[in-house]
Scaffold this motif. Structure first.
Motif, PDB file in Angstrom:
ATOM      1  N   UNK A   1       0.790  -1.071   0.035  1.00 11.15           N
ATOM      2  CA  UNK A   1       0.075  -0.092   0.165  1.00 11.15           C
ATOM      3  C   UNK A   1       0.784   1.331  -0.190  1.00 11.15           C
ATOM      4  N   UNK A   2       0.261   2.285  -0.416  1.00 12.28           N
ATOM      5  CA  UNK A   2       1.103   3.504  -0.457  1.00 12.28           C
ATOM      6  C   UNK A   2       1.302   4.124   1.061  1.00 12.28           C
ATOM      7  N   UNK A   3       2.665   4.740   1.176  1.00  2.00           N
ATOM      8  CA  UNK A   3       2.899   5.103   2.379  1.00  2.00           C
ATOM      9  C   UNK A   3       2.080   6.377   3.025  1.00  2.00           C
ATOM     10  N   UNK A   4       1.733   7.238   2.176  1.00  2.00           N
ATOM     11  CA  UNK A   4       1.046   8.094   2.703  1.00  2.00           C
ATOM     12  C   UNK A   4      -0.033   8.481   1.371  1.00  2.00           C
ATOM     13  N   UNK A   5      -1.419   8.812   1.687  1.00  2.00           N
ATOM     14  CA  UNK A   5      -2.290   9.401   0.794  1.00  2.00           C
ATOM     15  C   UNK A   5      -2.801  10.414   1.269  1.00  2.00           C
ATOM     16  N   UNK A   6      -2.884  11.815   0.707  1.00  2.00           N
ATOM     17  CA  UNK A   6      -3.514  12.792   0.978  1.00  2.00           C
ATOM     18  C   UNK A   6      -4.939  13.098   0.559  1.00  2.00           C
ATOM     19  N   UNK A   7      -5.735  13.705   1.359  1.00  2.00           N
ATOM     20  CA  UNK A   7      -6.982  13.784   0.840  1.00  2.00           C
ATOM     21  C   UNK A   7      -7.438  15.329   1.710  1.00  2.00           C
ATOM     22  N   UNK A   8      -8.682  15.454   0.556  1.00  2.00           N
ATOM     23  CA  UNK A   8      -9.283  16.997   0.701  1.00  2.00           C
ATOM     24  C   UNK A   8     -10.805  16.755   0.366  1.00  2.00           C
TER      25      UNK A   8
END
Length: 160
Positions: free
Chosen positions: A32-39
Motif C-alpha cells: 500500500x502507499x506510505x501516505x495518501x493525501x485527501x481533501x
C-alpha cells in the motif's frame, strides 16, 4: 454509514483530523502507499482552492510530492478539478445523506468517511482542508508504523 459519527464528532469539536492513520495493522508498506493525501470540494470556488493545495504539494512536497491524493467532490467541483488536470489525484463523488444535508460541516464529515472507506490500504491518510497550502515537505504527516492517529485543530487560537 461507517465512519460518519467519528468524522462528524471531530468536525463539531473543531478538531477535524489533519492526519488519520491505520497504524501497524494496515499491512506491509510494499502492498500500500506510505501516505495518501485527501481533501474535499463543494462548488467551483472550493475546487479551485483544492487544486491549489494539491499543486502546492506537487511543487513543494519534497519526497512526498508524488503522494497519491483523493479529492471528494460534488458535481460542480468535479468539473473544475477535471480541467485542472491534477496528476496523481483521484476524484471521488461526494454523497451526503438527505438527513444530514442541512447540518453544518456535514459534507466535510461525509467526505472524510468516504476517503476512510475507499482508501483502506494506506499506511497514513492525511486529511488537509482545501484552504491550506503546502510550503515545504510535509514529513510530519507521515506517521510511520507506531502511530494509530494524530489530531491537530484547524486553528491554534479559535475565536469562533
Amino acid at each position: 454509514m461507517p465512519g460518519v459519527p467519528t468524522a462528524i464528532g471531530a468536525v463539531l469539536l473543531g478538531l477535524l483530523p489533519s492526519v488519520v492513520s491505520g497504524g501497524p495493522s494496515r499491512g506491509p508498506a510494499a502492498e500500500s502507499p506510505r501516505l495518501v493525501g485527501a481533501t474535499y470540494a463543494e462548488g467551483a470556488a472550493q475546487a479551485r482552492k483544492g487544486a491549489v493545495l494539491v499543486d502546492s504539494l506537487r511543487r513543494r512536497g519534497g519526497d512526498l510530492a508524488d503522494a497519491p491524493w483523493r479529492v471528494v467532490a460534488d458535481a460542480s467541483a468535479t468539473e473544475v478539478l477535471d480541467r485542472a488536470g491534477l496528476a496523481g489525484t483521484k476524484l471521488l463523488p461526494l454523497r451526503v445523506d438527505a438527513v444530514a444535508r442541512d447540518l453544518p460541516f456535514a459534507a466535510k464529515a461525509y467526505a472524510a468517511a468516504t476517503v476512510e472507506r475507499l482508501v483502506p490500504g494506506a499506511e497514513t491518510l492525511a486529511w488537509i482542508d482545501p484552504e491550506s497550502l503546502v510550503l515545504g515537505p510535509p514529513r510530519a504527516l507521515d506517521l510511520g508504523p507506531d502511530a494509530a492517529v494524530a489530531l491537530r485543530p484547524a486553528f491554534l487560537v479559535n475565536a469562533v
